[in-house]
Motif scaffolding. Structure first.
Motif, PDB file in Angstrom:
ATOM      1  N   GLU A 150       9.107 -13.379  -1.954  1.00  0.00           N
ATOM      2  CA  GLU A 150       9.232 -11.986  -2.381  1.00  0.00           C
ATOM      3  C   GLU A 150       7.864 -11.386  -2.686  1.00  0.00           C
ATOM      4  O   GLU A 150       7.606 -10.217  -2.389  1.00  0.00           O
ATOM      5  N   GLU A 151       6.976 -12.189  -3.275  1.00  0.00           N
ATOM      6  CA  GLU A 151       5.624 -11.711  -3.537  1.00  0.00           C
ATOM      7  C   GLU A 151       4.882 -11.431  -2.229  1.00  0.00           C
ATOM      8  O   GLU A 151       4.148 -10.445  -2.121  1.00  0.00           O
ATOM      9  N   SER A 152       5.092 -12.300  -1.240  1.00  0.00           N
ATOM     10  CA  SER A 152       4.463 -12.090   0.068  1.00  0.00           C
ATOM     11  C   SER A 152       5.007 -10.843   0.740  1.00  0.00           C
ATOM     12  O   SER A 152       4.256 -10.076   1.368  1.00  0.00           O
ATOM     13  N   ILE A 153       6.316 -10.626   0.634  1.00  0.00           N
ATOM     14  CA  ILE A 153       6.924  -9.422   1.196  1.00  0.00           C
ATOM     15  C   ILE A 153       6.313  -8.171   0.545  1.00  0.00           C
ATOM     16  O   ILE A 153       5.986  -7.189   1.229  1.00  0.00           O
ATOM     17  N   ALA A 154       6.147  -8.227  -0.773  1.00  0.00           N
ATOM     18  CA  ALA A 154       5.565  -7.084  -1.487  1.00  0.00           C
ATOM     19  C   ALA A 154       4.141  -6.801  -1.014  1.00  0.00           C
ATOM     20  O   ALA A 154       3.740  -5.630  -0.869  1.00  0.00           O
ATOM     21  N   ARG A 155       3.365  -7.873  -0.755  1.00  0.00           N
ATOM     22  CA  ARG A 155       1.994  -7.673  -0.272  1.00  0.00           C
ATOM     23  C   ARG A 155       1.991  -7.022   1.106  1.00  0.00           C
ATOM     24  O   ARG A 155       1.166  -6.142   1.390  1.00  0.00           O
ATOM     25  N   VAL A 156       2.903  -7.461   1.976  1.00  0.00           N
ATOM     26  CA  VAL A 156       2.988  -6.870   3.309  1.00  0.00           C
ATOM     27  C   VAL A 156       3.358  -5.398   3.210  1.00  0.00           C
ATOM     28  O   VAL A 156       2.779  -4.539   3.899  1.00  0.00           O
ATOM     29  N   MET A 157       4.320  -5.078   2.351  1.00  0.00           N
ATOM     30  CA  MET A 157       4.729  -3.677   2.170  1.00  0.00           C
ATOM     31  C   MET A 157       3.554  -2.835   1.692  1.00  0.00           C
ATOM     32  O   MET A 157       3.330  -1.714   2.180  1.00  0.00           O
ATOM     33  N   GLU A 158       2.785  -3.369   0.759  1.00  0.00           N
ATOM     34  CA  GLU A 158       1.652  -2.623   0.194  1.00  0.00           C
ATOM     35  C   GLU A 158       0.570  -2.390   1.232  1.00  0.00           C
ATOM     36  O   GLU A 158      -0.010  -1.304   1.322  1.00  0.00           O
ATOM     37  N   LYS A 159       0.287  -3.424   2.042  1.00  0.00           N
ATOM     38  CA  LYS A 159      -0.836  -3.342   2.967  1.00  0.00           C
ATOM     39  C   LYS A 159      -0.488  -2.614   4.260  1.00  0.00           C
ATOM     40  O   LYS A 159      -1.371  -2.048   4.912  1.00  0.00           O
ATOM     41  N   THR A 160       0.788  -2.642   4.658  1.00  0.00           N
ATOM     42  CA  THR A 160       1.162  -2.098   5.965  1.00  0.00           C
ATOM     43  C   THR A 160       2.042  -0.861   5.893  1.00  0.00           C
ATOM     44  O   THR A 160       2.205  -0.167   6.902  1.00  0.00           O
ATOM     45  N   GLY A 161       2.641  -0.613   4.724  1.00  0.00           N
ATOM     46  CA  GLY A 161       3.555   0.503   4.601  1.00  0.00           C
ATOM     47  C   GLY A 161       4.938   0.229   5.153  1.00  0.00           C
ATOM     48  O   GLY A 161       5.782   1.138   5.221  1.00  0.00           O
ATOM     49  N   ARG A 162       5.208  -0.992   5.567  1.00  0.00           N
ATOM     50  CA  ARG A 162       6.532  -1.327   6.071  1.00  0.00           C
ATOM     51  C   ARG A 162       7.553  -1.318   4.932  1.00  0.00           C
ATOM     52  O   ARG A 162       7.214  -1.557   3.781  1.00  0.00           O
ATOM     53  N   ASP A 163       8.818  -1.051   5.267  1.00  0.00           N
ATOM     54  CA  ASP A 163       9.861  -1.166   4.257  1.00  0.00           C
ATOM     55  C   ASP A 163      10.202  -2.636   4.040  1.00  0.00           C
ATOM     56  O   ASP A 163       9.792  -3.509   4.821  1.00  0.00           O
ATOM     57  N   ARG A 164      10.938  -2.898   2.969  1.00  0.00           N
ATOM     58  CA  ARG A 164      11.202  -4.282   2.581  1.00  0.00           C
ATOM     59  C   ARG A 164      11.940  -5.058   3.668  1.00  0.00           C
ATOM     60  O   ARG A 164      11.589  -6.213   3.965  1.00  0.00           O
ATOM     61  N   GLU A 165      12.947  -4.451   4.280  1.00  0.00           N
ATOM     62  CA  GLU A 165      13.749  -5.164   5.272  1.00  0.00           C
ATOM     63  C   GLU A 165      12.916  -5.526   6.499  1.00  0.00           C
ATOM     64  O   GLU A 165      13.032  -6.618   7.054  1.00  0.00           O
ATOM     65  N   THR A 166      12.043  -4.625   6.919  1.00  0.00           N
ATOM     66  CA  THR A 166      11.176  -4.910   8.064  1.00  0.00           C
ATOM     67  C   THR A 166      10.206  -6.038   7.740  1.00  0.00           C
ATOM     68  O   THR A 166       9.976  -6.938   8.558  1.00  0.00           O
TER      69      THR A 166
END
Length: 251
Positions: free
Chosen positions: A189-205
């Motif tokens: 979940e922490e990794s998902i949050a980092r991806v969302m922050e850095k890329t602007g992707r939504d959580r599901e993506t």
């Protein structure tokens, strides 16, 4: 599945794979000491089963780990199964990875794994029984981009496992590692949050990206890894040692 050994230590036992492994071992009849740095999350897990017992410790601190062993063994006898699970991760290109970040990940994932198992080794060898189980990663078996310290630390854990398995080969003590792919845990979940922050992707993506990184395109569940841990701790795995067991959804 029969487990003749009676007392296990699981580090990082408050969440994810550690929590699942501790509960699975307790269900199999083993008294389990779970440890971590924060008492409250550990106590919440311990409330789930009468065979779970809490001792706080920092796996990067030699004195803290030695105190953990003294307290746990005074209460429940020799630790006969060690699940060295505590770990952390972060992501950045290698050229942007600060030395402090490198050192922090190596300290927890590799040095912490060594400090976790070291106090158990002499006693296990003398009693001629015991199980050392490292929670490594498929990142310990192959390369991955943007996680150089994590990959290096997990390769180190697999190397440590192989060295100890040879050292203890004639003692009856087995040493193995489970090497999961992406597992649906708090760390993910922490990794998902980092991806969302850095890329602007939504959580599901972002989540789907991690799932598709596993060959079978699904996230592994902590209980799947826990099942392998229980098997390695069982009497059925007495001849299995020196093995990095991939739980990754494929090659």
């Amino acid at each position: 599945m029969t487990i003749s050994l009676t007392h296990a230590l699981v580090t990082g036992g408050a969440t994810g794979i550690g929590k699942a492994a501790a509960l699975a071992l307790a269900e199999a009849g083993v008294e389990v000491t779970i440890c971590g740095r924060r008492k409250e999350p550990l106590e919440a897990v311990a409330a789930l089963h009468t065979r779970l017992h809490v001792v706080t410790a920092d796996v990067t601190d030699e004195a803290s780990v030695e105190a953990l062993y003294r307290q746990a063994e005074a209460a429940r006898g020799p630790i006969e199964i060690v699940v060295a699970n505590a770990g952390i991760a972060s992501s950045a290109p290698a050229h942007r990875t600060a030395l402090a970040d490198w050192s922090r990940i190596i300290d927890v994932n590799l040095t912490g794994a060594f400090l976790t198992v070291r106090p158990a080794l002499a006693g296990m060898a003398e009693r001629r029984r015991g199980r050392i189980i490292f929670v490594a990663s498929v990142a310990g078996l192959r390369g991955a981009a943007y996680v150089a310290p994590y990959v290096a630390s997990k390769h180190g854990v697999v190397g440590l496992m192989r060295a100890l398995s040879v050292e203890l080969l004639k003692t009856g003590v087995t040493v193995n590692a489970v090497c999961p792919g992406y597992v649906e845990t708090e760390m993910l979940e922490e990794s998902i949050a980092r991806v969302m922050e850095k890329t602007g992707r939504d959580r599901e993506t972002a989540r789907r990206g991690f799932a598709e990184s596993n060959p079978n395109h699904r996230l592994i569940q902590p209980e799947e890894v826990a099942a392998a841990v229980v098997w390695l701790a069982s009497d059925a795995a007495v001849s299995v040692t020196g093995q990095p067991i991939a739980i990754s959804g494929g090659g």
